[in-house]
Design an enzyme around this catalytic site. Structure first.
Site: not given
Ligand code: NDP
Length: 284
Positions: A109, A72
Site C-alpha cells: 500500500d 491489515k
Molecule cells: P481499517 O478498518 O483498518 O480502518 C478503518 C478506518 O475508517 C478507521 O480509521 C475508522 O475509524 C474509520 N471509519 C470507519 N467507519 C467510519 C465512519 N463511518 N466515519 C468515520 N470514520 C470511519 O480499514 P482500512 O484502513 O484497511 O481501509 C480504510 C479505507 O481505505 C476503506 O474504504 C478501504 O476500502 C480503502 N482502501 C483502499 C485501497 C486502495 O487500493 N484504493 C487500499 C486500502 C484501503 P475508527 O478508528 O474510529 O474505527
C-alpha cells in the site's frame, strides 16, 4: 475466472466487507494474460477470526493473500516474518506470500499510494502540509509514505482520537523531521494551509454516506480518496465542484495489486496495464 484444474494455485483476499472488492477481477485478469494457472478469490473473514483464516492458508496451501479492512494491522500477529526492509515499521501489511509454508508479510500500500499520488495528482509530498482522515491500516500506510517522502506536517484525524494519537506518536519516533499531530476534528484546522487531504476512512463506501470533511472550510487543496467503490464519493463530488485536483482509489488499487502480483509470481512487465484495462471494463 480462469478454468481451474488439479494444478491451479489459489490466491485471495481476506476482508469484511469484501464483496465489493475489485481485487479478484484484476488479479484474475493478470493471471490469464500472463498464462499462469492460478485463481484469486474473495474470502469474507470476520473480525476476530483472522487466526483461523491464516491456519487455512497453511493447511490448504493457499499461495498468497491480500488483506483489507479490518485486518491489515491484526495480520501482523499471524505471519512468520516481515522481510528486513525500510517499511518494516509500518506495522500493517496487505500482502502475504506463502513460501514453502513460511508466511511472509509485505506492505505494497505504501509504494502503491505514492505511485498513485504522483501519477494522478502530480503531487510530491516533500515540504507539504497534509490532512489524513483515518487511523486504521491504510491510514498508517498513507501517513508512513507521506512522512517518508518528507512532508512538513501531517495531521491525523480520526473518529477515535486515541487511535490517531497512537499513530502520530509511533510515526514521530521514525520521522523526526515531519511534524505528526493528532486532531479530533477537521474544524480544528480552519485557517491552516492544507495542500492535500487523504481519505483513508471507510466513510463514503456506502452510497449516501456523508463526506468525512467539509471541503468548504478550507482553501484550495488536492484530494485523494482511497475509496474506489463507489467511484465518486461525496468528498470527491465536493472536490470536483470546487475545481480541486482529485482522484479516487483506483490508481492505488492497481499499483499496490501489481506489486503484490510481482511478489507472488515474479512478473511485472505489463501487469499494471492489464489490471487498469480490466478496471475499465467493469461498472463500479
Ligand atoms: P481499517 O478498518 O483498518 O480502518 C478503518 C478506518 O475508517 C478507521 O480509521 C475508522 O475509524 C474509520 N471509519 C470507519 N467507519 C467510519 C465512519 N463511518 N466515519 C468515520 N470514520 C470511519 O480499514 P482500512 O484502513 O484497511 O481501509 C480504510 C479505507 O481505505 C476503506 O474504504 C478501504 O476500502 C480503502 N482502501 C483502499 C485501497 C486502495 O487500493 N484504493 C487500499 C486500502 C484501503 P475508527 O478508528 O474510529 O474505527
Amino acid at each position: 475466472m480462469n478454468e481451474p484444474n488439479g494444478m491451479t494455485e489459489i490466491y485471495g483476499i481476506f476482508g469484511d466487507p469484501v464483496r465489493h472488492s475489485l481485487s479478484p477481477l484484476i488479479h484474475n485478469a493478470a493471471f490469464k494474460k500472463q498464462g499462469i494457472n492460478a485463481t484469486y478469490l474473495p474470502f469474507e473473514v470476520k473480525e476476530g477470526t483472522l487466526g483461523l483464516a491464516f491456519e487455512g492458508i497453511r493447511s490448504l496451501g493457499i499461495k498468497g493473500v491480500n488483506l483489507t479492512i479490518p485486518h491489515k494491522e491484526a495480520a501482523m500477529d499471524f505471519i512468520d516474518e516481515v522481510p528486513e526492509d525500510v517499511d518494516r515499521c509500518v506495522e500493517a501489511i496487505n500482502t502475504v506470500v506463502n513460501r514453502d509454508g513460511i508466511l511472509y508479510g509485505y506492505n505494497t500500500d505504501v509504494p502503491g499510494f505514492l505511485i498513485a499520488l504522483r501519477e494522478e495528482l502530480n503531487f510530491d509530498a516533500a515540504g507539504k502540509k497534509i490532512l489524513v482522515l483515518g487511523a486504521g491500516g491504510s491510514a498508517r500506510s498513507v501517513a508512513f509514505g507521506l512522512a517518508k517522502t518528507g512532508a512538513e506536517i501531517i495531521w491525523i484525524c480520526n473518529r477515535t482520537l486515541e487511535r490517531a494519537e497512537g499513530l502520530a506518536e509511533t510515526l514521530n519516533t521514525h520521522f523526526p523531521k515531519t511534524d505528526l499531530d493528532a486532531v479530533g476534528a477537521p474544524e480544528e484546522l480552519i485557517g491552516e494551509r492544507i495542500d492535500l487531504i487523504v481519505n483513508a476512512t471507510a466513510a463514503g463506501m456506502k452510497v449516501g454516506d456523508a463526506s468525512p470533511v467539509d471541503l468548504n472550510l478550507f482553501k484550495h487543496t488536492s484530494v485523494y480518496d482511497l475509496i474506489y467503490a463507489p467511484a465518486e464519493t461525496e468528498l470527491l463530488r465536493q472536490a470536483r465542484a470546487k475545481g480541486c485536483r482529485a482522484a479516487n482509489g483506483l490508481g492505488m488499487l492497481a499499483a499496490q495489486a501489481s506489486l503484490s502480483f510481482e511478489l507472488w509470481t515474479g512478473k511485472r512487465e505489463g501487469v499494471r496495464e492489464t489490471m487498469l484495462e480490466a478496471l475499465k471494463t467493469c461498472r463500479i
